[in-house]
Motif scaffolding. Structure first.
Motif, PDB file in Angstrom:
ATOM      1  N   ARG A 102       9.975  53.856  -6.163  1.00  0.00           N
ATOM      2  CA  ARG A 102       9.668  52.510  -5.655  1.00  0.00           C
ATOM      3  C   ARG A 102       9.146  51.530  -6.672  1.00  0.00           C
ATOM      4  N   ALA A 107       2.938  52.402 -12.507  1.00  0.00           N
ATOM      5  CA  ALA A 107       1.822  51.682 -11.851  1.00  0.00           C
ATOM      6  C   ALA A 107       0.542  51.770 -12.668  1.00  0.00           C
ATOM      7  N   GLY A 108       0.633  52.294 -13.877  1.00  0.00           N
ATOM      8  CA  GLY A 108      -0.555  52.319 -14.720  1.00  0.00           C
ATOM      9  C   GLY A 108      -0.949  53.724 -15.106  1.00  0.00           C
ATOM     10  N   ASP A 167      -2.946  57.175 -14.937  1.00  0.00           N
ATOM     11  CA  ASP A 167      -3.267  57.952 -13.744  1.00  0.00           C
ATOM     12  C   ASP A 167      -4.781  57.884 -13.539  1.00  0.00           C
ATOM     13  N   LEU A 208      -1.962  58.386 -24.065  1.00  0.00           N
ATOM     14  CA  LEU A 208      -1.141  57.209 -23.826  1.00  0.00           C
ATOM     15  C   LEU A 208      -0.845  56.461 -25.128  1.00  0.00           C
ATOM     16  N   LEU A 227       2.061  47.649 -13.579  1.00  0.00           N
ATOM     17  CA  LEU A 227       0.641  47.305 -13.572  1.00  0.00           C
ATOM     18  C   LEU A 227      -0.134  48.107 -14.607  1.00  0.00           C
ATOM     19  N   GLY A 228      -1.207  47.508 -15.111  1.00  0.00           N
ATOM     20  CA  GLY A 228      -2.110  48.201 -16.012  1.00  0.00           C
ATOM     21  C   GLY A 228      -1.350  48.811 -17.175  1.00  0.00           C
ATOM     22  N   GLY A 279      -6.799  49.253 -21.616  1.00  0.00           N
ATOM     23  CA  GLY A 279      -7.256  49.979 -22.804  1.00  0.00           C
ATOM     24  C   GLY A 279      -6.121  50.534 -23.633  1.00  0.00           C
ATOM     25  N   ARG A 311     -10.824  49.491 -27.912  1.00  0.00           N
ATOM     26  CA  ARG A 311     -11.207  50.861 -27.578  1.00  0.00           C
ATOM     27  C   ARG A 311     -12.717  50.985 -27.359  1.00  0.00           C
ATOM     28  N   PHE A 347     -13.639  49.399 -24.162  1.00  0.00           N
ATOM     29  CA  PHE A 347     -13.153  50.233 -23.056  1.00  0.00           C
ATOM     30  C   PHE A 347     -14.098  51.416 -22.845  1.00  0.00           C
ATOM     31  N   PHE A 354     -11.218  52.488  -5.033  1.00  0.00           N
ATOM     32  CA  PHE A 354      -9.750  52.421  -5.009  1.00  0.00           C
ATOM     33  C   PHE A 354      -9.195  53.542  -4.119  1.00  0.00           C
ATOM     34  N   ARG A 377      -7.646  53.816   0.212  1.00  0.00           N
ATOM     35  CA  ARG A 377      -6.399  54.476   0.593  1.00  0.00           C
ATOM     36  C   ARG A 377      -6.660  55.662   1.527  1.00  0.00           C
ATOM     37  N   LYS A 418      -5.989  57.600   6.362  1.00  0.00           N
ATOM     38  CA  LYS A 418      -5.590  58.946   6.802  1.00  0.00           C
ATOM     39  C   LYS A 418      -6.541  59.460   7.888  1.00  0.00           C
TER      40      LYS A 418
END
Ligand code: 3H9
Length: 686
Positions: free
Chosen positions: A58, A62-63, A65, A78, A101-102, A134, A261, A264, A280, A284, A288
């Protein structure tokens, strides 16, 4: 091929690296390994002249993890992977759909070119996690859009739609919707055909040089200008300094990266960032419900009815209209109906004036309202939300009538904020169709929706109400049926303690200041003055300060001042009249003046009881989990998100300290709280 990546070579020497790591292609270890493998492979393959990086599923990456933060790093990191991509020497095109994102957008910035479908969004939302980008975002974005635009984009954190991103320079081209892969390959071929060089973003310094002579003043001014909205958060400050460093260190990119760095690393272990990352996942998790799984069906809701066109009913109506759901809006008199519809129109027109919606959209939304007199108009709608006066007999009367009017299969929802949902449901012959949908004022703005499950509410109805909440842009939190549900119940404690404490020595301003400094937008007395002393009642039966102030016709900001005096610009000053009323009530009740308290002690006095009430809400099964209570407090009462909400905050204070503080105040701590404190456990951590 790796576990989550496929590497193919297309005609014309275009290598395509496709990553598919559901649900959102986060840059966790599996994704990093796949990228590492793919880019190394193509670097070594002479037949590959240019590379397209694309994602399956999708969304583009998304950035980073988020669940890996605070854990031991796993190789390759990374930045290691990014170095390989950036230094491969072959042009790389990022092909973006969904949300980059990110770290995902930072990865796109590592690539030499970015192409996106019109529905895609790009952005650097790390600030919302209490972090800064970062992986080079604070150094590369200013090189692409200029430092001033980068400040707004990174401190704001909101995703930017592809077309706007194109205008800003965040992407280089738009692809046709649904043809991203083909268009990205064609784009890569055209680069080769035109002999365009693989310019690295890190080497583009012109936009930085353009503001060098305004550095550092530009950045100090930016911080000063935004002091109010940045208050309490650590990340915006570090973001601004990191962007400043991009100029100060240019053209030495690596030096800028070192500074990024460092800044960050200051943020990552901070409580503020831990709290925001926790939040965050909490938001979510709230969706549930332990005993309602995928097997439970939802009920289609294509039309809605709202009873009551007052402030609450009007706000609730707007939520449905914004989601494109037509609403039959019911009042008892034409005058009330006209007034309610008029307010809705004015709200939309104000939004249009600010340029946040077009006049055409205003008309489209207004056209979705069917104003009506009397409940009979609600016979065919799929879901009815009642927002009438908060009194049980009135609500029961409305539900009794709805039972005869509403079609079979309609969801009957009450917006009650304190009352017994079962008593309302039992006024119908179909309590399984009755659910609470508790909105927070202003209902078109506040993001919390408490979905209240009655003793007989069916699982289908609960699930549908939770999903409708999401559809209309809310975060739904499930609550059991109990006085005040979650947010109102726990936060009532703060007001109760403030009323008591003000009799003991600290002034309204001492208390408000302490609560403001903790991170709330205002303190309890400022809040009462704003809302109106005649509106906020705590169900007191005895003589109170508020009651006496009302007798003096001091109703708050709207009339004669309340706990404060106000000048014509509504600027507050301490009120001698209120001080006298407070002293009189203290004498009347025989409360001894114990003198001033430190801000920290005031916060403990007012907020430990909130933590305690949260523990009771959990113990009684009203909330399913501690994090739901935090979501409710943050979204319903603007509890500062960087403290994580009352339960997370209680954990950071230490539960034993909370227990001791409560006992010192003469408040009985909840059993669960005592147990957890004794075992050294926490509500939200581990
Ligand atoms: C970062 O990148 C730092 C860098 O600068 C590098 C520093 C060195 N990680 O929201 P959804 C999960 S910081 C892990 O329901 P949607 C999510 O928990 C990161 N998990 O879907 C959920 O799991 P579950 C910057 C993640 O379609 C599932 O994916 N990036 C991550 O409504 C579906 O999510 C961000 O802040 C993640 N990064 O919205 C973006 N993202 O199904 C954060 C999602 O088990 N993500 N999950 O509950 C989002 O904003 C939305 O998830 C997104 C999709 C818009 C992508």
């Amino acid at each position: 091929m790796s576990e989550v990546g496929t590497f193919t070579v297309e005609e014309g020497g275009i290598g395509v690296i496709a990553i598919d790591n559901p649900p959102v292609n986060a840059l966790g270890i599996k994704t990093r390994r796949a990228l590492d493998e793919g880019f190394r492979k193509f670097a070594a393959d002479d037949s590959v002249k240019a590379i397209v990086l694309i994602c399956g599923g999708r969304t583009f990456f998304a950035g980073a993890d988020i669940s890996e933060f605070g854990k031991p790093p796993q190789e390759p990191g990374l930045v290691d992977v990014f170095n390989i991509i950036e230094n491969g020497g072959k042009p790389v095109v990022a092909a973006i759909h969904g949300t980059a994102l990110g770290g995902g957008y930072e990865l796109a910035l590592i690539c030499n070119y970015r192409i996106a479908v019109p529905s895609a969004m790009v952005g650097l939302p790390e600030v919302k996690l209490g972090l800064l980008p970062g992986a080079g975002g604070t150094q590369r974005l200013p090189r692409v859009v200029g430092p001033e635009a980068a400040l707004d984009i990174i401190t704001g954190g909101d995703p930017i739609p592809a077309k706007k991103a194109l205008g800003l320079g965040m992407i280089d081209a738009l692809a046709e919707e649904g043809k991203l892969r083909e268009d990205a390959i064609a784009f890569a071929r055209s680069l080769l055909a035109e002999g365009k060089p693989a310019v690295r973003v890190r080497d583009r310094n012109e936009k930085l040089e353009a503001v060098r002579d305004r550095t550092p003043a530009l950045f100090d001014e930016y911080l000063a200008k935004n002091a109010r909205s940045f208050r309490g958060f650590k990340a915006p400050h570090n973001i601004v300094r990191a962007i400043q460093a991009s100029i100060e260190t240019a053209p030495d990119f690596d030096k800028g990266m070192e500074r990024e760095r460092e800044l960050f690393r200051e943020l990552e272990p901070s409580i503020e960032s831990q709290a925001q990352r926790y939040y965050f996942f909490a938001e979510r998790e709230a969706a549930k419900i332990p005993d309602i799984g995928k097997d439970v069906a939802t009920i289609p809701v294509k039309t809605a009815g709202v009873i009551g066109a007052g402030t609450m009913g009007g706000g609730i109506t707007m939520n449905f209209l914004n989601a494109g759901i037509p609403v039959t809006l019911v009042e008892m008199t034409q005058e009330a109906l006209d007034r309610g519809v008029g307010v809705i129109r004015r709200n939309y027109e104000n939004t249009a004036k600010k340029g946040r919606m077009t006049q055409e959209q205003v008309e489209q939304r207004m056209a979705l309202i069917t104003p009506a007199i009397g409940l009979e108009a609600l016979g065919q709608v799929d879901m009815i939300v009642e927002a009438v006066f908060e009194e049980i007999a009135i609500k029961q009367d409305v539900f009794g009538k709805l039972d005869k009017i509403a079609k079979q299969g309609a969801i009957l929802a009450s917006n009650t904020s304190y009352l017994d949902l079962d008593a309302i449901a039992n006024a119908t012959s179909r309590p399984e169709w009755v659910v609470g949908t508790h909105f927070f004022s202003p209902a078109n703005v506040m993001r919390l929706l408490e979905v209240v499950r009655g003793a007989k509410t069916s699982k289908e109805v609960v699930k549908t109400a939770m999903e409708i909440g999401k559809k209309i842009g809310k975060v739904s939190v499930l609550s059991g049926n109990g006085f005040g549900f979650i947010a109102n119940r726990i936060m009532t404690q703060r007001g109760k303690q403030a009323d008591q404490l003000v009799l003991e020595g600290p002034t309204p301003q001492d208390i408000d200041q302490a609560i403001y400094n903790y991170g709330f937008a205002m303190g309890p007395f400022q809040m009462i003055d704003l809302v109106g002393l005649d509106v906020i009642g705590r169900g007191e039966t005895e003589r109170t300060i508020r009651g006496d102030l009302v007798k003096l016709d001091r109703l708050g900001q709207k009339k004669n001042g309340g706990f404060y005096d106000y000048d014509e610009n509504r600027k507050a000053t301490p009120s001698p009249v209120a001080a006298k009323v407070i002293a009189d009530i203290a004498a009347f009740k025989g409360v001894e003046n114990k003198g001033k308290l430190s801000a920290e002690d005031i916060v403990a006095r007012l907020l430990y009881p909130v933590v305690n009430e949260g523990a009771k809400v959990l113990e009684e099964g009203i909330a399913s989990r501690a994090s739901d209570i935090d979501v409710a407090a943050i979204l319903g009462y603007n509890w500062p998100v960087y403290t994580g909400g009352p339960m997370f905050w209680g954990d950071t204070v230490g539960l034993q300290k909370v227990v001791d503080g409560l006992k010192a105040q003469g408040i009985e701590p909840s059993k669960l709280l005592v147990e957890k404190a004794a075992k050294g456990e926490s509500f939200t951590r581990g």
